[in-house]
Structure formats: C-alpha cells, structure tokens
Design a protein around this motif. Structure first.
Motif, mmCIF file in Angstrom:
data_model
loop_
_atom_site.group_PDB
_atom_site.id
_atom_site.type_symbol
_atom_site.label_atom_id
_atom_site.label_comp_id
_atom_site.label_asym_id
_atom_site.label_seq_id
_atom_site.Cartn_x
_atom_site.Cartn_y
_atom_site.Cartn_z
ATOM 1 N N ALA A 22 0.864 -1.099 -0.176
ATOM 2 C CA ALA A 22 -0.002 0.082 0.020
ATOM 3 C C ALA A 22 0.687 1.107 0.050
ATOM 4 N N VAL A 23 2.021 1.204 0.802
ATOM 5 C CA VAL A 23 2.920 2.275 0.874
ATOM 6 C C VAL A 23 3.640 2.513 -0.562
ATOM 7 N N LEU A 24 4.010 1.395 -1.002
ATOM 8 C CA LEU A 24 4.658 1.563 -2.608
ATOM 9 C C LEU A 24 3.621 2.045 -3.611
ATOM 10 N N LEU A 25 2.394 1.354 -3.694
ATOM 11 C CA LEU A 25 1.662 1.761 -4.635
ATOM 12 C C LEU A 25 0.791 2.980 -4.668
ATOM 13 N N GLY A 26 0.560 3.737 -3.245
ATOM 14 C CA GLY A 26 -0.182 4.880 -3.170
ATOM 15 C C GLY A 26 0.094 6.007 -4.303
ATOM 16 N N ILE A 27 1.350 6.540 -4.126
ATOM 17 C CA ILE A 27 1.562 7.515 -4.905
ATOM 18 C C ILE A 27 1.460 7.166 -6.515
ATOM 19 N N ALA A 75 -8.983 1.801 10.181
ATOM 20 C CA ALA A 75 -9.186 0.735 9.140
ATOM 21 C C ALA A 75 -10.610 1.191 8.278
ATOM 22 N N LEU A 76 -11.477 1.658 8.822
ATOM 23 C CA LEU A 76 -12.885 1.858 8.359
ATOM 24 C C LEU A 76 -12.614 3.197 7.418
ATOM 25 N N ALA A 77 -11.984 4.193 8.243
ATOM 26 C CA ALA A 77 -11.711 5.680 7.443
ATOM 27 C C ALA A 77 -10.903 5.274 6.124
ATOM 28 N N THR A 78 -9.794 4.418 6.313
ATOM 29 C CA THR A 78 -8.741 4.191 5.317
ATOM 30 C C THR A 78 -9.548 3.486 3.964
ATOM 31 N N TYR A 79 -10.469 2.470 4.349
ATOM 32 C CA TYR A 79 -11.190 1.919 3.390
ATOM 33 C C TYR A 79 -12.140 2.887 2.623
ATOM 34 N N LEU A 80 -12.938 3.601 3.452
ATOM 35 C CA LEU A 80 -13.771 4.759 2.780
ATOM 36 C C LEU A 80 -12.924 5.813 1.842
ATOM 37 N N PHE A 81 -11.841 5.964 2.253
ATOM 38 C CA PHE A 81 -11.062 6.877 1.514
ATOM 39 C C PHE A 81 -10.628 6.244 0.056
ATOM 40 N N GLY A 99 -5.379 9.318 -1.923
ATOM 41 C CA GLY A 99 -4.356 10.204 -1.051
ATOM 42 C C GLY A 99 -4.584 10.223 0.376
ATOM 43 N N GLY A 100 -5.977 10.265 0.661
ATOM 44 C CA GLY A 100 -6.476 9.887 2.019
ATOM 45 C C GLY A 100 -6.246 8.525 2.550
ATOM 46 N N ALA A 101 -6.472 7.661 1.701
ATOM 47 C CA ALA A 101 -6.075 6.531 2.169
ATOM 48 C C ALA A 101 -4.355 6.166 2.400
ATOM 49 N N TRP A 102 -3.650 6.650 1.558
ATOM 50 C CA TRP A 102 -2.300 6.645 1.904
ATOM 51 C C TRP A 102 -1.856 7.362 3.176
ATOM 52 N N VAL A 103 -2.449 8.337 3.367
ATOM 53 C CA VAL A 103 -2.133 9.034 4.606
ATOM 54 C C VAL A 103 -2.735 8.262 5.896
ATOM 55 N N ALA A 104 -3.886 7.719 5.640
ATOM 56 C CA ALA A 104 -4.295 6.988 6.689
ATOM 57 C C ALA A 104 -3.396 5.767 7.098
ATOM 58 N N VAL A 105 -2.605 5.052 5.930
ATOM 59 C CA VAL A 105 -1.732 4.275 5.989
ATOM 60 C C VAL A 105 -0.540 4.548 6.932
ATOM 61 N N TRP A 106 0.175 5.970 6.624
ATOM 62 C CA TRP A 106 1.216 6.268 7.162
ATOM 63 C C TRP A 106 0.845 6.812 8.559
#
Length: 152
Positions: free
Chosen positions: A16-21, A69-75, A99-106
């Motif tokens: 996820a970190v690698l694929l986000g951008i 996890a919920l917020a990340t998936y919704l993003f 971008g929001g999902a990527w920020v949530a992962v970080w």
C-alpha cells in the motif's frame, strides 16, 4: 489466525505504501481507473481486513485500528468511485480518496511505531491533508486548459 493476519497486514501495508503515489499519478494521467488503482484498492482492502482481524487479540493496544481501518477503506473507495466515473472535478475525488487512504496508512504506521506521543495522530494527518488539498486546488487551471484544448 493472528499470525497469518499479521503477516498479511505487513505485506499488504508495504504494498500500500509503495502503490499509493503511483495509483494517484497513473489514474490522474490516464483519466480513468487502471490496474494500479485497482491493485491499490484491493491492497488497502486487505490491510483493513487484516487489521480488523487482529484487533480482538489485543483490544487495549489495538482498538484504534477499527476506526482507522474503516476510514482508510472509505477513502480508497471514494478514490475508486471517482476514477470509475471521471467528469467534472473527478480528480479531486481521486486525490482525496487515494491520497487520504495513503495518509491513513502512514498514520497507522506512525501510531504503532511511536504510540505514546499525541503528535503521532496529528502530524501525518495535518501534513498529508494539507498536501492533498494543495494538489486539489493546484491542477484546476491545468485540467481546465487541457479540457479546452481537447474541445478545440
């Protein structure tokens, strides 16, 4: 079960970190959903599902994985839906969703790495949100210019 979920969570988190951008960039360039965005969506789904599986094993320490996890998936779902139906300001949905999902992962990475400091919640969210919103406003003129050129 916990060990399997942890292994899947770590592997999917790295992906996820690698694929986000790349998911954001490729989707915005192609102006439609593509394999990178699709892969990113499913990797985030796996991160979120594995997080939910691990929470009951250590509720006191991992309870925050559920809302994250919920917020990340919704993003990521917002980004996916925006990429599927481009039109209007679709790029803002892609930027905010992926971008929001990527920020949530970080944010989850920082929270679990440095759990005893309140800034760990705030720093990634504030910095990431500011960058996303800056990008949402920045390409507006370029997108309008490209659309005008296509119409000519």
């Amino acid at each position: 079960m916990r060990d399997l979920a942890l292994i899947l969570h770590v592997v999917a988190g790295v992906l996820a970190v690698l694929l986000g951008i790349p998911a954001i960039v490729v989707t915005l360039r192609r102006r439609r959903l593509n394999w990178v965005g699709e892969a990113y969506h499913w990797v985030i789904a796996l991160v979120c599902l594995s997080a939910l599986v691990m929470v009951p094993y250590d509720w006191k320490r991992l309870w925050f994985f559920w809302p994250v996890a919920l917020a990340t998936y919704l993003f990521v779902y917002l980004g996916q839906r925006s990429a599927e139906s481009p039109g209007g300001l679709w790029y803002r949905g892609v930027l905010r969703g992926y971008g929001g999902a990527w920020v949530a992962v970080w944010t989850a990475i920082v929270i679990t790495s440095v759990p005893d400091h309140p800034w760990t919640w705030v720093a990634p969210i504030v910095i990431g949100s500011a960058l996303i919103e800056w990008q949402c406003l920045r390409p507006a003129n370029r997108a309008l210019a490209e659309r005008t050129e296509e119409q000519l």
